[in-house]
Write an enzyme that holds these catalytic residues in place. Structure first.
Site, PDB file in Angstrom:
ATOM      1  N   ARG A  41       0.578  -1.027   0.077  1.00 13.95           N
ATOM      2  CA  ARG A  41       0.054   0.049   0.280  1.00 13.95           C
ATOM      3  C   ARG A  41       0.788   1.197   0.137  1.00 13.95           C
ATOM      4  NH1 ARG A  41      -2.630  -3.403   3.776  1.00 13.95           N
ATOM      5  NH2 ARG A  41      -1.608  -2.513   5.419  1.00 13.95           N
ATOM      6  N   ARG A 101       7.511 -11.915  21.603  1.00 14.99           N
ATOM      7  CA  ARG A 101       8.482 -11.660  23.779  1.00 14.99           C
ATOM      8  C   ARG A 101       8.928 -12.283  24.761  1.00 14.99           C
ATOM      9  NH1 ARG A 101       3.691  -6.716  23.891  1.00 14.99           N
ATOM     10  NH2 ARG A 101       5.262  -5.172  22.293  1.00 14.99           N
ATOM     11  N   CYS A 130       4.267  -1.474  25.559  1.00 11.14           N
ATOM     12  CA  CYS A 130       4.693   0.184  26.102  1.00 11.14           C
ATOM     13  C   CYS A 130       3.846   0.499  27.511  1.00 11.14           C
ATOM     14  CB  CYS A 130       3.261   1.001  25.046  1.00 11.14           C
ATOM     15  SG  CYS A 130       2.058   0.475  24.583  1.00 11.14           S
ATOM     16  N   HIS A 243       0.955   7.686  27.588  1.00 10.59           N
ATOM     17  CA  HIS A 243      -0.314   6.660  28.680  1.00 10.59           C
ATOM     18  C   HIS A 243       0.530   6.758  29.777  1.00 10.59           C
ATOM     19  CE1 HIS A 243      -0.514   4.371  24.896  1.00 10.59           C
ATOM     20  NE2 HIS A 243       0.173   2.793  25.647  1.00 10.59           N
TER      21      HIS A 243
HETATM   22  O1  25A Z   1       0.050  -5.053  18.722  1.00  9.08           O
HETATM   23  P1  25A Z   1       0.619  -5.200  17.239  1.00  9.08           P
HETATM   24  O2  25A Z   1       0.514  -6.094  16.227  1.00  9.08           O
HETATM   25  O3  25A Z   1       2.076  -5.444  17.760  1.00  9.08           O
HETATM   26  O4  25A Z   1       1.056  -3.776  16.383  1.00  9.08           O
HETATM   27  C1  25A Z   1       1.886  -3.215  16.930  1.00  9.08           C
HETATM   28  C2  25A Z   1       1.227  -1.434  15.669  1.00  9.08           C
HETATM   29  O5  25A Z   1       1.611  -2.376  14.445  1.00  9.08           O
HETATM   30  C3  25A Z   1       0.445  -1.979  13.615  1.00  9.08           C
HETATM   31  C4  25A Z   1       0.154  -1.085  14.195  1.00  9.08           C
HETATM   32  O6  25A Z   1       0.858   0.649  13.508  1.00  9.08           O
HETATM   33  C5  25A Z   1      -0.083  -1.226  15.721  1.00  9.08           C
HETATM   34  O7  25A Z   1       0.269   0.198  16.260  1.00  9.08           O
HETATM   35  N1  25A Z   1      -0.362  -2.850  12.833  1.00  9.08           N
HETATM   36  C6  25A Z   1      -1.131  -3.799  13.610  1.00  9.08           C
HETATM   37  N2  25A Z   1      -1.888  -4.566  13.388  1.00  9.08           N
HETATM   38  C7  25A Z   1      -1.604  -4.194  12.030  1.00  9.08           C
HETATM   39  C8  25A Z   1      -2.011  -5.102  11.395  1.00  9.08           C
HETATM   40  N3  25A Z   1      -3.638  -5.513  11.328  1.00  9.08           N
HETATM   41  C9  25A Z   1      -0.807  -2.558  11.780  1.00  9.08           C
HETATM   42  N4  25A Z   1      -0.835  -2.591  11.103  1.00  9.08           N
HETATM   43  C10 25A Z   1      -1.218  -3.033  10.053  1.00  9.08           C
HETATM   44  N5  25A Z   1      -2.067  -3.823  10.129  1.00  9.08           N
HETATM   45  P2  25A Z   1       0.331   1.914  12.276  1.00  9.08           P
HETATM   46  O8  25A Z   1      -0.766   1.240  12.058  1.00  9.08           O
HETATM   47  O9  25A Z   1       0.941   2.914  12.569  1.00  9.08           O
HETATM   48  O10 25A Z   1       1.617   1.014  11.529  1.00  9.08           O
HETATM   49  C11 25A Z   1       2.096   0.204  10.600  1.00  9.08           C
HETATM   50  C12 25A Z   1       2.915  -0.011   9.795  1.00  9.08           C
HETATM   51  O11 25A Z   1       2.966  -1.421   9.280  1.00  9.08           O
HETATM   52  C13 25A Z   1       2.971  -1.708   8.260  1.00  9.08           C
HETATM   53  N6  25A Z   1       2.623  -3.060   7.750  1.00  9.08           N
HETATM   54  C14 25A Z   1       1.612  -3.037   8.376  1.00  9.08           C
HETATM   55  N7  25A Z   1       0.984  -3.825   7.442  1.00  9.08           N
HETATM   56  C15 25A Z   1       2.332  -4.534   6.563  1.00  9.08           C
HETATM   57  C16 25A Z   1       3.022  -3.799   7.228  1.00  9.08           C
HETATM   58  N8  25A Z   1       4.306  -3.855   6.750  1.00  9.08           N
HETATM   59  C17 25A Z   1       5.091  -4.490   5.697  1.00  9.08           C
HETATM   60  N9  25A Z   1       4.668  -5.064   5.315  1.00  9.08           N
HETATM   61  C18 25A Z   1       2.733  -6.156   5.916  1.00  9.08           C
HETATM   62  N10 25A Z   1       1.826  -7.460   5.573  1.00  9.08           N
HETATM   63  C19 25A Z   1       2.471  -0.185   7.653  1.00  9.08           C
HETATM   64  O12 25A Z   1       2.441   0.129   6.644  1.00  9.08           O
HETATM   65  C20 25A Z   1       2.625   0.205   8.680  1.00  9.08           C
HETATM   66  O13 25A Z   1       3.845   0.893   8.151  1.00  9.08           O
HETATM   67  P3  25A Z   1       1.279   0.800   5.720  1.00  9.08           P
HETATM   68  O14 25A Z   1       1.937   0.761   4.361  1.00  9.08           O
HETATM   69  O15 25A Z   1       0.585  -0.507   6.093  1.00  9.08           O
HETATM   70  O16 25A Z   1       1.108   2.055   5.614  1.00  9.08           O
HETATM   71  C21 25A Z   1       0.174   2.205   6.610  1.00  9.08           C
HETATM   72  C22 25A Z   1      -1.257   3.710   6.251  1.00  9.08           C
HETATM   73  O17 25A Z   1      -1.365   4.163   6.575  1.00  9.08           O
HETATM   74  C23 25A Z   1      -0.585   5.635   6.264  1.00  9.08           C
HETATM   75  N11 25A Z   1      -0.505   6.434   7.315  1.00  9.08           N
HETATM   76  C24 25A Z   1       0.503   5.622   8.631  1.00  9.08           C
HETATM   77  N12 25A Z   1       1.418   6.002   9.239  1.00  9.08           N
HETATM   78  C25 25A Z   1       0.733   7.221   9.101  1.00  9.08           C
HETATM   79  C26 25A Z   1      -0.142   7.850   7.655  1.00  9.08           C
HETATM   80  N13 25A Z   1      -0.079   8.297   7.016  1.00  9.08           N
HETATM   81  C27 25A Z   1       0.112   9.814   7.342  1.00  9.08           C
HETATM   82  N14 25A Z   1       0.468   9.809   8.855  1.00  9.08           N
HETATM   83  C28 25A Z   1       1.642   8.758   9.007  1.00  9.08           C
HETATM   84  N15 25A Z   1       2.275   9.181  10.902  1.00  9.08           N
HETATM   85  C29 25A Z   1      -0.263   5.611   5.287  1.00  9.08           C
HETATM   86  O18 25A Z   1      -1.876   6.505   4.241  1.00  9.08           O
HETATM   87  C30 25A Z   1       0.371   4.244   4.970  1.00  9.08           C
HETATM   88  O19 25A Z   1       0.162   4.185   3.196  1.00  9.08           O
HETATM   89  O1  L14 Z   2       1.230  -5.588  22.512  1.00 13.55           O
HETATM   90  O2  L14 Z   2      -2.572   0.429  22.067  1.00 13.55           O
HETATM   91  O3  L14 Z   2       2.681  -3.641  22.027  1.00 13.55           O
HETATM   92  O4  L14 Z   2      -3.778  -0.671  20.967  1.00 13.55           O
HETATM   93  C1  L14 Z   2      -0.326  -3.316  21.224  1.00 13.55           C
HETATM   94  C2  L14 Z   2      -2.036  -2.521  20.982  1.00 13.55           C
HETATM   95  C3  L14 Z   2       0.086  -2.042  23.196  1.00 13.55           C
HETATM   96  C4  L14 Z   2      -0.806  -1.639  22.767  1.00 13.55           C
HETATM   97  C5  L14 Z   2       1.810  -4.287  22.218  1.00 13.55           C
HETATM   98  C6  L14 Z   2      -2.783  -0.767  21.734  1.00 13.55           C
HETATM   99  C7  L14 Z   2       0.335  -3.937  21.907  1.00 13.55           C
HETATM  100  C8  L14 Z   2      -1.582  -1.646  21.438  1.00 13.55           C
END
Ligand code: 25A
Ligand code: L14
Length: 341
Positions: A41, A101, A130, A243
């Site tokens: 994306r 983890r 976090c 937080h």
């Molecule tokens: O608990 P977890 O699972 O450990 O999750 C921790 C973090 O991971 C992300 C989410 O952060 C969360 O806080 N996350 C969790 N589950 C997810 C899911 N199912 C998930 N992300 C996607 N799908 P987040 O949403 O801020 O950042 C996610 C980053 O991860 C990239 N990503 C997702 N799937 C990926 C991947 N990269 C590689 N391979 C994959 N299969 C994701 O990239 C993002 O960098 P992206 O291309 O999907 O970008 C999302 C679009 O969102 C917009 N955007 C994002 N941040 C900003 C933004 N626009 C403006 N400012 C920003 N700061 C953009 O349009 C971008 O294109």
């Molecule tokens: O295990 O605030 O890093 O939704 C993923 C979800 C941290 C918190 C992790 C949230 C969490 C997060």
């Protein structure tokens, strides 16, 4: 390693990924090159780094050729699949997701607390949750001084923890409410604007949430002590960054509030803000954008012999995620551990 490492940031377009790039630049992390990776994306878009813009590449199985260090923050599923692929191509992984983890072969590191647990890493190093990070930074010096028996924690967590989409959801709900429009909830199960949700991550069989059990289990692993009992209630509040946590701590040896203040003032990564008569205490609005974990409202729990209450606040995107991951990366360099064994 004699040359500077090539570093990839996986999830570089996300809320944490962008902060990661800022932190690497701000701390002058010695990298030969920084490569931002994200999903298809975002491939072709640009992310800021110092005063340049870097071109985002799609994460694939080939992405790790020639990369020495990859810092992941793209969700658990991405880490589960790609971290082992990265390690097989000789790349050390610092992972911000919950995927690895609790794995016995994966050190779970907070540099102020357990830096030496890094020594035997097998290629993947995990960054804790976090809420756990900011809590253990405070618990460790108190544990060393008086041996912690039990902790009761309630959290007040910002929406930025669930990523960029959640930040946008709170913004758009606030705007909709002031415009007398219908509120839409996509990231959260209920409206978050002007509300509190006692529900972070999924519910488990014991009726706790996964976020609550992360605080229980990760704390024991980081502190290297299974006898520290933790019970948690984690709550989402309509705050963008930072937080907050209310901690009730019971110790074996008595620690007075004055002693606790002195101990925490000396401890690394902590700033004590505790002057109630001057209305000085930590708040998320002012912890946002800062590196330290802030502690205040330190007072005796008058219902037990050896108890303390306190209020702990940190920027969840910085110390809770990007900063801690970069500190781990710096430690890997200092300890000459940036290699897959
Ligand atoms: O608990 P977890 O699972 O450990 O999750 C921790 C973090 O991971 C992300 C989410 O952060 C969360 O806080 N996350 C969790 N589950 C997810 C899911 N199912 C998930 N992300 C996607 N799908 P987040 O949403 O801020 O950042 C996610 C980053 O991860 C990239 N990503 C997702 N799937 C990926 C991947 N990269 C590689 N391979 C994959 N299969 C994701 O990239 C993002 O960098 P992206 O291309 O999907 O970008 C999302 C679009 O969102 C917009 N955007 C994002 N941040 C900003 C933004 N626009 C403006 N400012 C920003 N700061 C953009 O349009 C971008 O294109
Ligand atoms: O295990 O605030 O890093 O939704 C993923 C979800 C941290 C918190 C992790 C949230 C969490 C997060």
């Amino acid at each position: 390693m004699t040359r500077q490492p090539v570093v990839a940031v996986v999830g570089a377009t996300g809320a944490v990924g962008r902060e990661m790039l800022k932190t690497l630049a701000h701390r002058n992390f010695p990298a030969q090159k920084i490569i931002p990776l994200a999903s298809s994306r975002s491939a072709g878009s640009k992310v800021p780094f110092n005063d340049q813009e870097l071109l985002v590449q799609e994460l694939t199985e080939q992405s790790f050729d020639g990369i020495d260090l990859a810092i992941f923050s793209a969700g658990g599923a991405t880490s589960e699949k790609f971290a082992p692929i990265a390690v097989r191509s000789g790349c050390v992984v610092v992972d911000n997701s919950n995927a690895w983890r609790m794995d016995d072969n994966v050190p779970l590191i907070v540099p102020e607390v357990n830096p030496d647990a890094l020594n035997n890493h097998q290629g993947i190093i995990a960054n804790p949750n976090c809420s756990t990070i900011q809590m253990v930074v405070v618990l460790k010096p108190l544990h060393d001084a008086g041996k912690i028996v039990r902790v009761i924690v309630s959290t007040y967590q910002a929406v930025s923890g669930s990523g960029q989409k959640a930040i946008e959801e709170l913004e758009s709900q606030v705007r909709a409410l002031f415009g007398m429009q219908e509120v839409e909830s996509k990231v959260y199960p209920h409206q978050i604007a002007f509300n509190c949700l006692p529900h972070i991550d999924m519910f488990l069989e014991n009726d706790y949430t996964k976020e609550e059990m992360k605080m229980v289990n990760e704390t024991k692993k980081i502190m290297g002590d299974d006898n520290v009992k933790v019970t948690a209630t984690t709550v989402r509040v309509p705050v963008f960054y930072g937080h907050s946590e209310s901690l009730n701590i019971e110790t074996e040896k008595k620690i007075t509030p004055q002693e606790a203040r002195a101990i925490l003032t000396q401890a690394p990564g902590i700033k004590v803000l505790d002057n109630p008569s001057e209305k000085i205490y930590p708040m998320p609005l002012f912890a946002a954008g800062e590196d330290e974990t802030f502690v205040g409202r330190i007072r005796e729990d008058e219902t037990i012999a050896n108890g303390l209450n306190m209020w702990v606040v940190a920027d969840n995107i910085r110390k809770g995620a990007a900063l801690n991951a970069v500190q781990i990366s710096e430690l890997l360099l200092q300890k000459n551990l940036l290699r897959v064994p």
